[in-house]
Motif scaffolding. Structure first.
Motif, PDB file in Angstrom:
ATOM      1  N   HIS A  86       0.862  -1.173   0.000  1.00  0.00           N
ATOM      2  CA  HIS A  86       0.000   0.000   0.000  1.00  0.00           C
ATOM      3  C   HIS A  86       0.902   1.227   0.000  1.00  0.00           C
ATOM      4  N   ILE A  87       0.690   2.117  -0.963  1.00  0.00           N
ATOM      5  CA  ILE A  87       1.468   3.348  -1.037  1.00  0.00           C
ATOM      6  C   ILE A  87       0.587   4.486  -0.543  1.00  0.00           C
ATOM      7  N   GLN A  88       1.141   5.292   0.344  1.00  0.00           N
ATOM      8  CA  GLN A  88       0.401   6.407   0.951  1.00  0.00           C
ATOM      9  C   GLN A  88       1.176   7.695   0.722  1.00  0.00           C
ATOM     10  N   HIS A  89       0.554   8.600  -0.022  1.00  0.00           N
ATOM     11  CA  HIS A  89       1.195   9.886  -0.336  1.00  0.00           C
ATOM     12  C   HIS A  89       0.875  10.894   0.762  1.00  0.00           C
ATOM     13  N   ILE A  90       1.909  11.474   1.327  1.00  0.00           N
ATOM     14  CA  ILE A  90       1.758  12.551   2.307  1.00  0.00           C
ATOM     15  C   ILE A  90       2.745  13.643   1.916  1.00  0.00           C
ATOM     16  N   PHE A  91       2.212  14.822   1.604  1.00  0.00           N
ATOM     17  CA  PHE A  91       3.104  15.937   1.282  1.00  0.00           C
ATOM     18  C   PHE A  91       3.814  16.413   2.549  1.00  0.00           C
ATOM     19  N   ASN A  92       5.024  16.923   2.387  1.00  0.00           N
ATOM     20  CA  ASN A  92       5.783  17.449   3.522  1.00  0.00           C
ATOM     21  C   ASN A  92       5.221  18.765   4.034  1.00  0.00           C
ATOM     22  N   ASP A  93       4.424  19.454   3.219  1.00  0.00           N
ATOM     23  CA  ASP A  93       3.902  20.778   3.531  1.00  0.00           C
ATOM     24  C   ASP A  93       2.549  20.693   4.242  1.00  0.00           C
ATOM     25  N   PRO A  94       2.441  21.194   5.481  1.00  0.00           N
ATOM     26  CA  PRO A  94       1.156  21.154   6.184  1.00  0.00           C
ATOM     27  C   PRO A  94       0.088  22.003   5.502  1.00  0.00           C
ATOM     28  N   ASN A  95       0.485  22.890   4.587  1.00  0.00           N
ATOM     29  CA  ASN A  95      -0.470  23.711   3.849  1.00  0.00           C
ATOM     30  C   ASN A  95      -0.749  23.172   2.452  1.00  0.00           C
ATOM     31  N   ALA A  96      -0.360  21.936   2.187  1.00  0.00           N
ATOM     32  CA  ALA A  96      -0.606  21.329   0.871  1.00  0.00           C
ATOM     33  C   ALA A  96      -2.109  21.333   0.576  1.00  0.00           C
ATOM     34  N   PRO A  97      -2.478  21.470  -0.698  1.00  0.00           N
ATOM     35  CA  PRO A  97      -3.903  21.517  -1.046  1.00  0.00           C
ATOM     36  C   PRO A  97      -4.637  20.200  -0.791  1.00  0.00           C
ATOM     37  N   PHE A  98      -3.918  19.100  -0.759  1.00  0.00           N
ATOM     38  CA  PHE A  98      -4.470  17.793  -0.394  1.00  0.00           C
ATOM     39  C   PHE A  98      -3.315  16.941   0.119  1.00  0.00           C
ATOM     40  N   PHE A  99      -3.653  15.843   0.787  1.00  0.00           N
ATOM     41  CA  PHE A  99      -2.663  14.952   1.410  1.00  0.00           C
ATOM     42  C   PHE A  99      -1.742  15.697   2.374  1.00  0.00           C
ATOM     43  N   GLN A 134       5.098   5.069   2.893  1.00  0.00           N
ATOM     44  CA  GLN A 134       4.761   6.482   2.707  1.00  0.00           C
ATOM     45  C   GLN A 134       5.719   7.107   1.713  1.00  0.00           C
ATOM     46  N   LYS A 135       5.155   8.005   0.881  1.00  0.00           N
ATOM     47  CA  LYS A 135       5.965   8.704  -0.110  1.00  0.00           C
ATOM     48  C   LYS A 135       5.605  10.180  -0.110  1.00  0.00           C
ATOM     49  N   ASN A 136       6.489  10.977  -0.687  1.00  0.00           N
ATOM     50  CA  ASN A 136       6.288  12.423  -0.779  1.00  0.00           C
ATOM     51  C   ASN A 136       6.286  12.927  -2.216  1.00  0.00           C
ATOM     52  N   TYR A 137       6.411  12.020  -3.174  1.00  0.00           N
ATOM     53  CA  TYR A 137       6.504  12.375  -4.593  1.00  0.00           C
ATOM     54  C   TYR A 137       5.581  11.470  -5.407  1.00  0.00           C
ATOM     55  N   PRO A 138       5.270  11.838  -6.656  1.00  0.00           N
ATOM     56  CA  PRO A 138       4.418  10.982  -7.482  1.00  0.00           C
ATOM     57  C   PRO A 138       4.988   9.574  -7.703  1.00  0.00           C
ATOM     58  N   ASN A 139       6.291   9.454  -7.902  1.00  0.00           N
ATOM     59  CA  ASN A 139       6.940   8.173  -8.137  1.00  0.00           C
ATOM     60  C   ASN A 139       7.046   7.406  -6.813  1.00  0.00           C
ATOM     61  N   SER A 140       6.384   6.276  -6.737  1.00  0.00           N
ATOM     62  CA  SER A 140       6.368   5.482  -5.500  1.00  0.00           C
ATOM     63  C   SER A 140       7.730   4.920  -5.127  1.00  0.00           C
ATOM     64  N   HIS A 146      -2.771   9.846 -14.393  1.00  0.00           N
ATOM     65  CA  HIS A 146      -1.865  10.723 -15.139  1.00  0.00           C
ATOM     66  C   HIS A 146      -0.656  11.173 -14.324  1.00  0.00           C
ATOM     67  N   MET A 147      -0.619  10.834 -13.068  1.00  0.00           N
ATOM     68  CA  MET A 147       0.450  11.351 -12.212  1.00  0.00           C
ATOM     69  C   MET A 147       1.175  10.191 -11.528  1.00  0.00           C
ATOM     70  N   CYS A 148       0.667   9.729 -10.417  1.00  0.00           N
ATOM     71  CA  CYS A 148       1.379   8.730  -9.613  1.00  0.00           C
ATOM     72  C   CYS A 148       1.369   7.340 -10.255  1.00  0.00           C
ATOM     73  N   ILE A 149       0.307   6.978 -10.950  1.00  0.00           N
ATOM     74  CA  ILE A 149       0.293   5.677 -11.645  1.00  0.00           C
ATOM     75  C   ILE A 149       1.305   5.705 -12.782  1.00  0.00           C
ATOM     76  N   ALA A 151       8.701   3.952 -13.537  1.00  0.00           N
ATOM     77  CA  ALA A 151       9.833   3.661 -12.659  1.00  0.00           C
ATOM     78  C   ALA A 151       9.986   2.166 -12.429  1.00  0.00           C
ATOM     79  N   ALA A 152       8.872   1.455 -12.330  1.00  0.00           N
ATOM     80  CA  ALA A 152       8.938   0.002 -12.141  1.00  0.00           C
ATOM     81  C   ALA A 152       9.673  -0.645 -13.310  1.00  0.00           C
ATOM     82  N   VAL A 153       9.303  -0.264 -14.522  1.00  0.00           N
ATOM     83  CA  VAL A 153       9.959  -0.822 -15.704  1.00  0.00           C
ATOM     84  C   VAL A 153      11.425  -0.400 -15.748  1.00  0.00           C
TER      85      VAL A 153
END
Length: 186
Positions: free
Chosen positions: A49-62, A85-91, A117-120, A126-128
């Motif tokens: 399970h990949i969970q995106h959390i931005f480092n910025d507490p003011n991020a528009p989402f996550f 947990q990740k902070n970027y689109p690339n898992s 269009h982004m993280c997938i 990157a997987a390939v």
């Protein structure tokens, strides 16, 4: 049959109704992801399970500490399942995903989740690039509407364009049902 692992990317509350970044039909995508998750669980196959959390507490989402970062109940991890947990689109970027896939002998990754269009896209490529065969389960992914040059691009067109691009060189594109039908045949 090669050793496969399931990667569920960012199926988190902010992408669902009342979230900060609602996507097109997230419940449908999550339900299809759940079919895959149930199959992998039933076979005791590796699941990440990949969970995106931005480092910025003011991020528009996550944003850290919000309900939006929680993995949606449809595919919520069970005790003992790996959550990265990740902070970027690339898992793979600045995470333990590559090492953990290698530790369990993975040769083929099955990717689903949000956003097409982004993280997938970033994760599948990157997987390939890291030497894995890759299958993307297109009906277990989704995107939002986007705009470009003053034009609205419907979410379904965004999704289809990225699946077509990934399918041209990077990944095998399947539906959840077609993948599971073939996966259960030995």
């Amino acid at each position: 049959m090669e050793k496969t692992a399931l990667i569920l990317v960012d199926i988190q509350n902010d992408y669902f109704p009342n979230g900060r970044m609602e996507l097109h039909e997230p419940d449908k995508a999550a339900a299809n992801a759940r079919k895959l998750l149930d199959f992998y669980r039933s076979k005791n196959m590796p699941t990440f399970h990949i969970q995106h959390i931005f480092n910025d507490p003011n991020a528009p989402f996550f944003a850290p500490g919000t309900e939006g970062i929680i993995i949606n109940e449809t595919v919520a991890p069970l005790e003992g399942e790996t959550v990265i947990q990740k902070n970027y689109p690339n898992s793979f970027r600045e995470t333990t995903l590559l090492n953990q896939l290698q530790e369990v002998g993975t040769e083929h990754v099955v990717v689903c989740g949000m956003m097409s269009h982004m993280c997938i896209d970033a994760t599948a490529r990157a997987a390939v690039d890291n030497g894995f065969q890759c299958t993307v389960i297109e009906d277990a992914c989704t995107s939002p509407d986007l705009s470009f040059r003053g034009r609205n691009i419907p979410a379904t067109d965004v999704h289809d364009a990225f699946m077509a691009a990934l399918g041209s060189l990077y990944a095998t594109i399947e539906t959840a049902d077609s993948f599971l039908e073939n996966a259960t045949v030995k």
